[in-house]
Design a protein around this motif. Sequence first.
Motif, PDB file in Angstrom:
ATOM      1  N   ALA A 142      42.409  37.937  34.392  1.00 19.17           N
ATOM      2  CA  ALA A 142      42.177  39.133  33.576  1.00 19.17           C
ATOM      3  C   ALA A 142      41.472  40.212  34.410  1.00 19.17           C
ATOM      4  O   ALA A 142      41.808  41.393  34.326  1.00 19.17           O
ATOM      5  N   LEU A 143      40.523  39.811  35.223  1.00 19.73           N
ATOM      6  CA  LEU A 143      39.820  40.743  36.106  1.00 19.73           C
ATOM      7  C   LEU A 143      40.791  41.352  37.115  1.00 19.73           C
ATOM      8  O   LEU A 143      40.777  42.559  37.345  1.00 19.73           O
ATOM      9  N   LEU A 144      41.656  40.531  37.692  1.00 15.78           N
ATOM     10  CA  LEU A 144      42.616  41.035  38.666  1.00 15.78           C
ATOM     11  C   LEU A 144      43.611  41.999  38.027  1.00 15.78           C
ATOM     12  O   LEU A 144      44.012  42.980  38.648  1.00 15.78           O
ATOM     13  N   ARG A 145      44.016  41.725  36.772  1.00 12.73           N
ATOM     14  CA  ARG A 145      44.925  42.637  36.082  1.00 12.73           C
ATOM     15  C   ARG A 145      44.249  43.985  35.840  1.00 12.73           C
ATOM     16  O   ARG A 145      44.872  45.033  35.941  1.00 12.73           O
ATOM     17  N   GLU A 146      42.965  43.951  35.505  1.00 15.61           N
ATOM     18  CA  GLU A 146      42.251  45.196  35.194  1.00 15.61           C
ATOM     19  C   GLU A 146      41.929  46.008  36.443  1.00 15.61           C
ATOM     20  O   GLU A 146      42.127  47.215  36.482  1.00 15.61           O
ATOM     21  N   GLY A 151      29.107  32.582  38.389  1.00 13.62           N
ATOM     22  CA  GLY A 151      29.263  31.795  39.601  1.00 13.62           C
ATOM     23  C   GLY A 151      30.704  31.490  39.992  1.00 13.62           C
ATOM     24  O   GLY A 151      30.949  30.984  41.079  1.00 13.62           O
ATOM     25  N   ARG A 152      31.665  31.800  39.121  1.00 15.04           N
ATOM     26  CA  ARG A 152      33.072  31.552  39.449  1.00 15.04           C
ATOM     27  C   ARG A 152      33.561  32.578  40.469  1.00 15.04           C
ATOM     28  O   ARG A 152      33.074  33.696  40.519  1.00 15.04           O
ATOM     29  N   VAL A 153      34.536  32.167  41.286  1.00 13.34           N
ATOM     30  CA  VAL A 153      35.140  33.077  42.270  1.00 13.34           C
ATOM     31  C   VAL A 153      35.902  34.162  41.515  1.00 13.34           C
ATOM     32  O   VAL A 153      36.718  33.870  40.643  1.00 13.34           O
ATOM     33  N   ILE A 179      31.030  47.003  37.773  1.00 18.34           N
ATOM     34  CA  ILE A 179      31.861  45.998  38.423  1.00 18.34           C
ATOM     35  C   ILE A 179      31.293  44.623  38.056  1.00 18.34           C
ATOM     36  O   ILE A 179      30.114  44.352  38.300  1.00 18.34           O
ATOM     37  N   PRO A 180      32.114  43.763  37.473  1.00 21.15           N
ATOM     38  CA  PRO A 180      31.605  42.482  36.947  1.00 21.15           C
ATOM     39  C   PRO A 180      31.444  41.391  37.995  1.00 21.15           C
ATOM     40  O   PRO A 180      31.242  40.246  37.651  1.00 21.15           O
ATOM     41  N   TYR A 181      31.526  41.722  39.277  1.00 19.04           N
ATOM     42  CA  TYR A 181      31.351  40.707  40.310  1.00 19.04           C
ATOM     43  C   TYR A 181      30.444  41.247  41.403  1.00 19.04           C
ATOM     44  O   TYR A 181      30.242  42.443  41.538  1.00 19.04           O
ATOM     45  N   VAL A 182      29.880  40.323  42.178  1.00 14.59           N
ATOM     46  CA  VAL A 182      29.013  40.676  43.299  1.00 14.59           C
ATOM     47  C   VAL A 182      29.446  39.859  44.512  1.00 14.59           C
ATOM     48  O   VAL A 182      30.068  38.812  44.378  1.00 14.59           O
ATOM     49  N   TYR A 183      29.105  40.338  45.689  1.00 16.16           N
ATOM     50  CA  TYR A 183      29.454  39.631  46.925  1.00 16.16           C
ATOM     51  C   TYR A 183      28.435  38.540  47.190  1.00 16.16           C
ATOM     52  O   TYR A 183      27.229  38.769  47.169  1.00 16.16           O
ATOM     53  N   LYS A 222      37.158  47.329  54.545  1.00 16.45           N
ATOM     54  CA  LYS A 222      37.689  47.526  53.203  1.00 16.45           C
ATOM     55  C   LYS A 222      39.136  47.047  53.098  1.00 16.45           C
ATOM     56  O   LYS A 222      39.751  47.158  52.060  1.00 16.45           O
ATOM     57  N   THR A 223      39.688  46.516  54.186  1.00 16.76           N
ATOM     58  CA  THR A 223      41.063  46.016  54.131  1.00 16.76           C
ATOM     59  C   THR A 223      41.118  44.527  53.849  1.00 16.76           C
ATOM     60  O   THR A 223      42.189  43.969  53.718  1.00 16.76           O
ATOM     61  N   HIS A 224      39.981  43.854  53.758  1.00 15.04           N
ATOM     62  CA  HIS A 224      39.972  42.424  53.476  1.00 15.04           C
ATOM     63  C   HIS A 224      39.927  42.215  51.969  1.00 15.04           C
ATOM     64  O   HIS A 224      39.177  42.864  51.257  1.00 15.04           O
ATOM     65  N   PHE A 225      40.707  41.285  51.487  1.00 21.96           N
ATOM     66  CA  PHE A 225      40.762  40.982  50.074  1.00 21.96           C
ATOM     67  C   PHE A 225      40.359  39.527  49.845  1.00 21.96           C
ATOM     68  O   PHE A 225      40.644  38.674  50.680  1.00 21.96           O
ATOM     69  N   ASP A 226      39.696  39.258  48.767  1.00 23.46           N
ATOM     70  CA  ASP A 226      39.239  37.904  48.463  1.00 23.46           C
ATOM     71  C   ASP A 226      40.255  37.096  47.678  1.00 23.46           C
ATOM     72  O   ASP A 226      39.992  35.983  47.289  1.00 23.46           O
ATOM     73  N   ASP A 227      41.389  37.678  47.366  1.00 28.14           N
ATOM     74  CA  ASP A 227      42.333  36.926  46.555  1.00 28.14           C
ATOM     75  C   ASP A 227      43.420  36.369  47.384  1.00 28.14           C
ATOM     76  O   ASP A 227      44.197  36.541  48.024  1.00 28.14           O
TER      77      ASP A 227
END
Length: 63
Positions: A43-47, A35-37, A19-23, A58-63
């Motif tokens: 591209a990440l959201l599409r993948e 460091g970007r949100v 997973i290319p992101y961390v909390y 697990k129902t909360h989304f950051d987007d």
Amino acid sequence: MQPFALNYARPAVDLEAAIPYVYDAGLQLNVLRDGRVAASDFALLREFGTTTSTAGSKTHFDD
């Protein structure tokens, strides 16, 4: 008597994916390694479809 569905139930399989992101607890968002949100990377959201946080519900989304 065993319920019918239990004859076919299978345990969830753990997928080995990087997973290319961390909390980030300070921002309370998932961030990329640079460091970007994470939710701003289309591209990440599409993948992945979403950047669901594993901190809390697990129902909360950051987007």
